[in-house]
Design a protein around this motif. Structure first.
Motif, PDB file in Angstrom:
ATOM      1  N   HIS A 107       1.044  -1.608   0.181  1.00  0.00           N
ATOM      2  CA  HIS A 107       0.017   0.026  -0.282  1.00  0.00           C
ATOM      3  C   HIS A 107       1.186   1.271  -0.185  1.00  0.00           C
ATOM      4  O   HIS A 107       2.279   1.094  -0.135  1.00  0.00           O
ATOM      5  CB  HIS A 107      -0.759   0.169   1.639  1.00  0.00           C
ATOM      6  CG  HIS A 107      -1.965  -0.903   1.233  1.00  0.00           C
ATOM      7  ND1 HIS A 107      -2.329  -1.407   2.536  1.00  0.00           N
ATOM      8  CD2 HIS A 107      -2.751  -1.962   0.461  1.00  0.00           C
ATOM      9  CE1 HIS A 107      -3.149  -2.115   2.857  1.00  0.00           C
ATOM     10  NE2 HIS A 107      -3.034  -2.698   1.470  1.00  0.00           N
ATOM     11  N   ASP A 140       1.209   3.287   2.110  1.00  0.00           N
ATOM     12  CA  ASP A 140       1.129   4.112   3.599  1.00  0.00           C
ATOM     13  C   ASP A 140       2.701   2.479   3.954  1.00  0.00           C
ATOM     14  O   ASP A 140       2.937   2.892   4.867  1.00  0.00           O
ATOM     15  CB  ASP A 140      -0.080   2.946   4.666  1.00  0.00           C
ATOM     16  CG  ASP A 140      -1.086   4.197   3.997  1.00  0.00           C
ATOM     17  OD1 ASP A 140      -1.169   4.771   4.258  1.00  0.00           O
ATOM     18  OD2 ASP A 140      -2.200   3.548   5.034  1.00  0.00           O
ATOM     19  N   ASP A 141       2.605   1.613   3.003  1.00  0.00           N
ATOM     20  CA  ASP A 141       3.661   0.637   3.362  1.00  0.00           C
ATOM     21  C   ASP A 141       5.215   1.808   2.443  1.00  0.00           C
ATOM     22  O   ASP A 141       6.142   2.223   3.530  1.00  0.00           O
ATOM     23  CB  ASP A 141       4.064  -0.546   2.690  1.00  0.00           C
ATOM     24  CG  ASP A 141       3.075  -0.918   3.325  1.00  0.00           C
ATOM     25  OD1 ASP A 141       2.422  -1.547   3.915  1.00  0.00           O
ATOM     26  OD2 ASP A 141       2.170  -1.762   2.460  1.00  0.00           O
ATOM     27  N   ALA A 190       4.809   4.668   2.596  1.00  0.00           N
ATOM     28  CA  ALA A 190       5.407   6.593   3.688  1.00  0.00           C
ATOM     29  C   ALA A 190       5.919   5.849   4.847  1.00  0.00           C
ATOM     30  O   ALA A 190       6.692   6.920   5.290  1.00  0.00           O
ATOM     31  CB  ALA A 190       3.536   6.757   3.500  1.00  0.00           C
ATOM     32  N   ALA A 191       5.537   4.639   5.157  1.00  0.00           N
ATOM     33  CA  ALA A 191       6.675   4.779   6.684  1.00  0.00           C
ATOM     34  C   ALA A 191       7.870   3.740   5.852  1.00  0.00           C
ATOM     35  O   ALA A 191       8.791   4.832   6.900  1.00  0.00           O
ATOM     36  CB  ALA A 191       5.492   3.354   7.059  1.00  0.00           C
ATOM     37  N   ASN A 248       1.229  13.524  -0.046  1.00  0.00           N
ATOM     38  CA  ASN A 248       0.393  12.301   0.567  1.00  0.00           C
ATOM     39  C   ASN A 248      -1.103  12.498   1.044  1.00  0.00           C
ATOM     40  O   ASN A 248      -1.368  12.765   2.509  1.00  0.00           O
ATOM     41  CB  ASN A 248       1.296  12.008   1.605  1.00  0.00           C
ATOM     42  CG  ASN A 248       0.677  10.450   2.475  1.00  0.00           C
ATOM     43  OD1 ASN A 248      -0.717   8.906   1.906  1.00  0.00           O
ATOM     44  ND2 ASN A 248       1.179   9.664   3.363  1.00  0.00           N
ATOM     45  N   ARG A 256      -5.185   7.099  -3.763  1.00  0.00           N
ATOM     46  CA  ARG A 256      -3.618   7.406  -3.071  1.00  0.00           C
ATOM     47  C   ARG A 256      -3.316   8.008  -3.745  1.00  0.00           C
ATOM     48  O   ARG A 256      -2.445   7.261  -4.884  1.00  0.00           O
ATOM     49  CB  ARG A 256      -3.411   6.763  -2.130  1.00  0.00           C
ATOM     50  CG  ARG A 256      -4.911   6.319  -1.215  1.00  0.00           C
ATOM     51  CD  ARG A 256      -5.050   7.316   0.014  1.00  0.00           C
ATOM     52  NE  ARG A 256      -4.033   7.615   0.732  1.00  0.00           N
ATOM     53  CZ  ARG A 256      -2.689   6.386   1.729  1.00  0.00           C
ATOM     54  NH1 ARG A 256      -3.582   5.464   2.454  1.00  0.00           N
ATOM     55  NH2 ARG A 256      -1.818   7.387   2.078  1.00  0.00           N
TER      56      ARG A 256
END
Length: 190
Positions: A144, A146-147, A149-150, A163, A182
């Motif tokens: 994702h 989010d992966d 971004a982390a 983001n 996204r």
């Protein structure tokens, strides 16, 4: 099915970038590859499907565009040239999640110092709702935004510039099923 259209969010994020070397991870039908090449980018289309790459190469040749095609799995060991691309993009790339997030690291490693990363995906909230429970794949099995971004948040030398969640671009084939996308854009320090 070949639409020939680039992703509208990629167009927004890449239009003001100075053309250089670009890598499209999970190039699929190739609309983004063709658009980037038309903008003056030296584009490498990467996909796990040789059929997709053949389609991209045929269309690029038909239009007189120089495009490089690379059969590669984003989770393989060093699938892409490291630090080589001024723009790396992955639009709706179905990269299986591994415990070490290898696909994320491989994609980030391909971005040259001073380069840009653009990752686009479906907003998964609608897919998690009850009306979408009978889906042909489990979105949790894939990487994702989010992966990405982390990993970017924890990495030295990266700045996340965008983001957010946006309405699907007009004309998108799946706009009726997925209302929002996204969008993640990050820049690597030079």
């Amino acid at each position: 099915m070949w639409s020939g259209n680039p992703n509208g969010s990629l167009v927004v994020e890449a239009t003001d970038l100075r053309p250089g070397r670009a890598l499209d991870v999970g190039a699929g039908e190739g609309g983004d590859v063709i658009w980037l090449a038309q903008q003056g980018w030296q584009v490498t289309a990467s996909d796990v499907s040789s059929r997709a790459l053949d389609t991209i190469l045929d269309e690029a040749n038909r239009r007189g565009l120089a495009v490089t095609c690379q059969l590669a799995d984003a989770n393989a060991r060093e699938p892409f040239a490291r630090n080589a691309f001024d723009l790396v993009t992955a639009a709706y790339a179905s990269i299986p999640r591994t415990p070490d997030l290898r696909g994320v690291h491989n994609v980030l490693d391909a971005v040259a110092p001073g380069g840009t990363l653009v990752v686009l995906s479906h907003d998964l909230e609608a897919m998690r709702r009850t009306e979408h429970q009978q889906r042909p794949f489990d979105p949790e099995a894939y990487l994702h935004i989010d992966d990405f971004a982390a990993v970017l948040d924890a990495a030295q030398g990266w700045t996340i510039e965008v983001n957010d969640k946006r309405p699907r671009p007009a004309g998108s084939a799946s706009a009726a099923r997925h209302a929002d996308d996204r969008v993640l854009r990050a820049r690597r320090a030079g």
